[in-house]
Design a protein around this motif. Sequence first.
Motif, short mmCIF file in Angstrom:
data_model
loop_
_atom_site.label_atom_id
_atom_site.label_comp_id
_atom_site.label_asym_id
_atom_site.label_seq_id
_atom_site.Cartn_x
_atom_site.Cartn_y
_atom_site.Cartn_z
N UNK A 80 0.85 -1.19 0.00
CA UNK A 80 0.00 0.00 0.00
C UNK A 80 0.87 1.23 0.00
N UNK A 81 0.45 2.21 -0.80
CA UNK A 81 1.10 3.52 -0.79
C UNK A 81 0.03 4.53 -0.39
N UNK A 82 0.20 5.14 0.77
CA UNK A 82 -0.77 6.11 1.27
C UNK A 82 -0.19 7.51 1.12
N UNK A 83 -0.98 8.39 0.49
CA UNK A 83 -0.51 9.73 0.11
C UNK A 83 -1.37 10.79 0.76
N UNK A 129 7.95 -0.99 -3.81
CA UNK A 129 6.90 -0.02 -3.51
C UNK A 129 7.50 1.32 -3.10
N UNK A 130 8.62 1.29 -2.35
CA UNK A 130 9.28 2.54 -1.96
C UNK A 130 9.79 3.29 -3.18
N UNK A 131 10.32 2.56 -4.15
CA UNK A 131 10.79 3.21 -5.38
C UNK A 131 9.62 3.88 -6.12
N UNK A 132 8.50 3.17 -6.20
CA UNK A 132 7.32 3.74 -6.85
C UNK A 132 6.85 4.98 -6.10
N UNK A 133 6.86 4.93 -4.78
CA UNK A 133 6.42 6.07 -3.97
C UNK A 133 7.33 7.27 -4.19
N UNK A 184 3.20 13.85 1.31
CA UNK A 184 3.85 12.92 2.23
C UNK A 184 3.33 11.53 1.90
N UNK A 185 4.22 10.54 1.96
CA UNK A 185 3.85 9.20 1.51
C UNK A 185 4.26 8.16 2.54
N UNK A 186 3.31 7.29 2.89
CA UNK A 186 3.59 6.16 3.75
C UNK A 186 3.45 4.87 2.96
N UNK A 187 4.39 3.95 3.16
CA UNK A 187 4.42 2.71 2.39
C UNK A 187 4.46 1.51 3.34
N UNK A 188 3.72 0.47 2.97
CA UNK A 188 3.77 -0.78 3.74
C UNK A 188 3.57 -1.94 2.77
N UNK A 189 4.16 -3.07 3.11
CA UNK A 189 4.01 -4.26 2.28
C UNK A 189 4.03 -5.49 3.17
N UNK A 190 3.07 -6.40 2.95
CA UNK A 190 2.99 -7.63 3.72
C UNK A 190 2.68 -8.81 2.80
#
Length: 414
Positions: free
Chosen positions: A275-278, A337-341, A367-373
């Motif tokens: 998820x990328x939260x913006x 995902x961090x690269x995409x963000x 501002x962007x928060x990233x998480x991956x599971x």
Amino acid sequence: MLDLGPIDLGPVSADSAEQIDGLLSKGFPTLRFPPELERRFQLDTAADRLRVIIITAVLVVVLFNGYLLTDALMIPDVMAQAVTLRVGLFTPVCLIGLYILIKTPSPFYREVLVLLAGVLATGITLYLLSISKDPLAGPYLVGMAMVVMFSHSVAQMRFWMAVVLDIVIALGIAVAWPYIPPAPIEVMIPLAMVLISTVTFTLFGCYSLERDERQNWLLRVRESNLMAALKTANERLDKISRADLLTQVANRRHFDEFLAKVWDRAEIDGSEVALIMVDVDHFKAYNDQYGHPAGDECLRQVAATLKRRLRRPGDLVARFGGEEFIAVLTGTSLPVALQAAERIKVAIERLRLPHVGSPTSSFVTISVGVASLRPIDRGVTQKGLLSQADQALYRAKNSGRNRVWPDPDSGGGT
């Protein structure tokens, strides 16, 4: 290969729809529609009509030749000619005509071929009666009633074609009458009444049958058109219910449904879900400075940039609420995902949207928060993934904004 299937002509136009309503309301006594509707009717009913014609063509060959028995009883003096004309002429002509009829794409010309078959049967019958010297030749005119009944009722001729055939039969009888041996008036008057009644009743049947067929077709087309319009409206409503009308990305409802499906699929294939939260930095200040219309345009441009940067078929961009957006990336690890963000953050900066009220930058930033599971890992849930993305966004905002922050467990941001 012969194709007897229906032809799908698609929904009718708005003008045609109005014409259909008018025809159903006012009727169509001439059994004709406006040109475009008439063309559609003929093409749409061509397959069923062709089936009827093929079956009746076979029957007419058998029955017309079966009249050789009647010929032998009533006009035996022309039996040789009857065999020649019925078996040697009518039968091969009908079979060749049937082949041509099947190969003929035009419904109108198919009906013309049916008419010509009736004319040929009429001509052969009247010719045999006119050359016979048997006193029963006159009463044998009753056989014309069979031609009329078969053409009108069994072959189900179109009404106006049936009228043409009846006129041809009447003219043929008038021409042949002087050559037919005279018969008692007591016989010929009832015979004439039989012919007239047969023509009248079967013509009425032709008219009623075609009228009902046309009316039922109009009702089917109108229903089909209404169903198509309803389907389009439902699809549009469904799309609206799943989309954010301002930014034209998915709304929160669609995001929840999409994430659930992606999560279920990842539990099967073992892939990761990111998820990328913006969040648009200092968006309230932007609205206060430039007004809500400008704020709406800012959100539209941010959403459009997210869609351009996240273009994989399996990804989804949604408006999460207010000035927040969220993206679902299927089969994506945290580093990817961090690269995409980071690309998204840079792309927003390059929009160069002025934001003089922002303490972070003179332009709009995010501002962007990233998480991956990985759903198959023990103890992970969709709610946990959302929580991690939200915490990462919180850390990004508290760390000065205009930055990307990974899963808090990773220990830092960029």
